[in-house]
Motif scaffolding. Structure first.
Motif, PDB file in Angstrom:
ATOM      1  N   PHE A  47      27.870  34.586  16.530  1.00 47.42           N
ATOM      2  CA  PHE A  47      28.330  33.055  16.049  1.00 47.42           C
ATOM      3  C   PHE A  47      27.760  32.039  17.006  1.00 47.42           C
ATOM      4  O   PHE A  47      27.449  30.854  16.453  1.00 47.42           O
ATOM      5  N   GLU A  48      27.418  32.445  18.043  1.00 42.01           N
ATOM      6  CA  GLU A  48      26.516  31.392  18.955  1.00 42.01           C
ATOM      7  C   GLU A  48      25.031  31.226  18.393  1.00 42.01           C
ATOM      8  O   GLU A  48      24.542  29.795  18.343  1.00 42.01           O
ATOM      9  N   ARG A  66      25.264  28.920  15.356  1.00 41.06           N
ATOM     10  CA  ARG A  66      25.640  27.682  15.754  1.00 41.06           C
ATOM     11  C   ARG A  66      24.649  26.875  16.471  1.00 41.06           C
ATOM     12  O   ARG A  66      24.466  25.658  16.152  1.00 41.06           O
ATOM     13  N   GLU A  67      23.714  27.367  16.810  1.00 48.16           N
ATOM     14  CA  GLU A  67      22.789  26.964  17.731  1.00 48.16           C
ATOM     15  C   GLU A  67      21.408  26.807  16.771  1.00 48.16           C
ATOM     16  O   GLU A  67      20.518  26.231  17.163  1.00 48.16           O
ATOM     17  N   ARG A  99      22.207  28.760   9.836  1.00 45.91           N
ATOM     18  CA  ARG A  99      23.428  28.123   9.363  1.00 45.91           C
ATOM     19  C   ARG A  99      23.180  28.174   7.617  1.00 45.91           C
ATOM     20  O   ARG A  99      23.931  28.167   6.934  1.00 45.91           O
ATOM     21  N   ARG A 142      36.964  31.880  12.987  1.00 47.48           N
ATOM     22  CA  ARG A 142      36.769  31.119  14.112  1.00 47.48           C
ATOM     23  C   ARG A 142      37.851  30.955  14.930  1.00 47.48           C
ATOM     24  O   ARG A 142      37.780  30.838  16.272  1.00 47.48           O
TER      25      ARG A 142
END
Length: 229
Positions: free
Chosen positions: A107-108, A111-112, A117, A164
Motif C-alpha cells: 500500500f505504501e 501511494r508513493e 497507481r 483501506r
C-alpha cells in the motif's frame, strides 16, 4: 454445495513476492533493480524475469492470483448469485491481507509511486470485468444493461474501502466487514439477481393525513391481506 476451488497461488510464490516487496520498501522503488529483487527471493536474474517479469509484476502478483482465484470460483460455484459475489469478494480480501506486513508495504509503495497507481487502476478494471461477466451470466431476464457494470464497480469500491479501513486499523476482521457491507449493497440489486426479488411487489398507501397511526397501519394491513388472497 461443491467445494471451492483451491487457491491458485502456491505458498512459496507468495513468500517470494512478499520478500521482493520488503526489499522494494527498504531500498525504494526507483533504486531497486531486478537483480536486487532476484537476490531477495533467492533466484537468478533470468529465473526472476521468467517468474515475475518486472518490479511491477512482483508488487501485483497477489492481485494476479486473486483474480485467477475469483474467476475460477465464480465459474464453478453453485451458490446463489448474491452469496457468490459476497463470498468471492471476501476471498479476494482474505488473500490480500494474509500477510499484514507485505500488504501494508504494498500500500505504501503504491501511494508513493505514481506509476504503480496507474497499474492499480488497470487491476481495478480487471476485477470489474470478472464480476461483470459473472453478473451478466446469472442476472434475471430483462435486467437493464447498466446493472452488471454498476454492480461490478460497486463491489470493487466496497472491497477497496474495506481494505483501506483495515490498513488504517479501522477494522480488525476485513473479510467479515466486507461481507456485512456487501450484503447491504447486494440487497439493492436483489430484483435483478434473484427470481424472488424480481417478483416482489410494491404497495403504495394513500391515507387521510388526519388519521391516527393505528388507523393507517390497520388500513395497510388490510390491503396486504387482500393482495395475498
Amino acid at each position: 454445495m461443491p467445494a471451492k476451488p483451491p487457491p491458485v497461488s502456491a505458498p512459496h510464490e507468495h513468500e517470494n513476492s512478499a520478500a521482493a516487496i520488503r526489499r522494494l520498501a527498504e531500498q525504494g522503488y526507483e533504486a531497486t533493480t531486478a537483480g536486487d529483487l532476484a537476490d531477495a527471493v533467492g533466484m537468478s536474474r533470468s529465473t526472476f524475469f521468467r517468474r515475475f517479469g518486472s518490479k511491477d509484476d512482483v508488487i501485483f502478483a497477489d492481485h494476479d492470483h486473486a483474480l485467477a482465484q475469483l474467476g475460477a470460483f465464480l465459474d464453478s460455484t453453485e451458490l446463489a448469485p448474491a452469496d457468490a459475489l459476497a463470498e468471492g469478494t471476501a476471498d479476494v480480501l482474505r488473500l490480500l491481507v494474509r500477510d499484514p506486513e507485505a500488504a501494508r508495504l504494498r500500500f505504501e509503495l503504491m501511494r508513493e509511486t505514481p506509476a504503480l497507481r496507474d497499474r492499480e487502476l488497470v487491476i481495478t478494471h480487471r476485477y470489474e470485468r470478472v464480476f461483470a461477466r459473472y453478473i451478466r451470466r446469472v442476472q434475471q431476464p430483462e435486467t437493464p444493461d447498466w446493472v452488471a457494470s454498476a454492480l461490478a464497480a460497486s463491489l470493487v469500491a466496497v472491497h477497496n474501502a474495506t481494505l483501506r479501513d483495515w490498513l488504517r486499523d479501522r477494522v480488525s476482521d476485513a473479510p467479515r466487514a466486507v461481507v456485512r457491507d456487501l450484503r447491504r449493497l447486494l440487497a439493492l440489486y436483489d430484483r435483478w439477481l434473484s427470481a424472488e426479488g424480481a417478483h416482489q411487489r410494491v404497495l403504495v398507501a394513500v391515507y387521510d393525513a388526519a388519521a391516527s397511526p393505528d388507523a393507517v397501519l390497520s388500513a395497510v394491513a388490510s390491503q396486504i391481506e387482500a393482495e395475498a388472497r
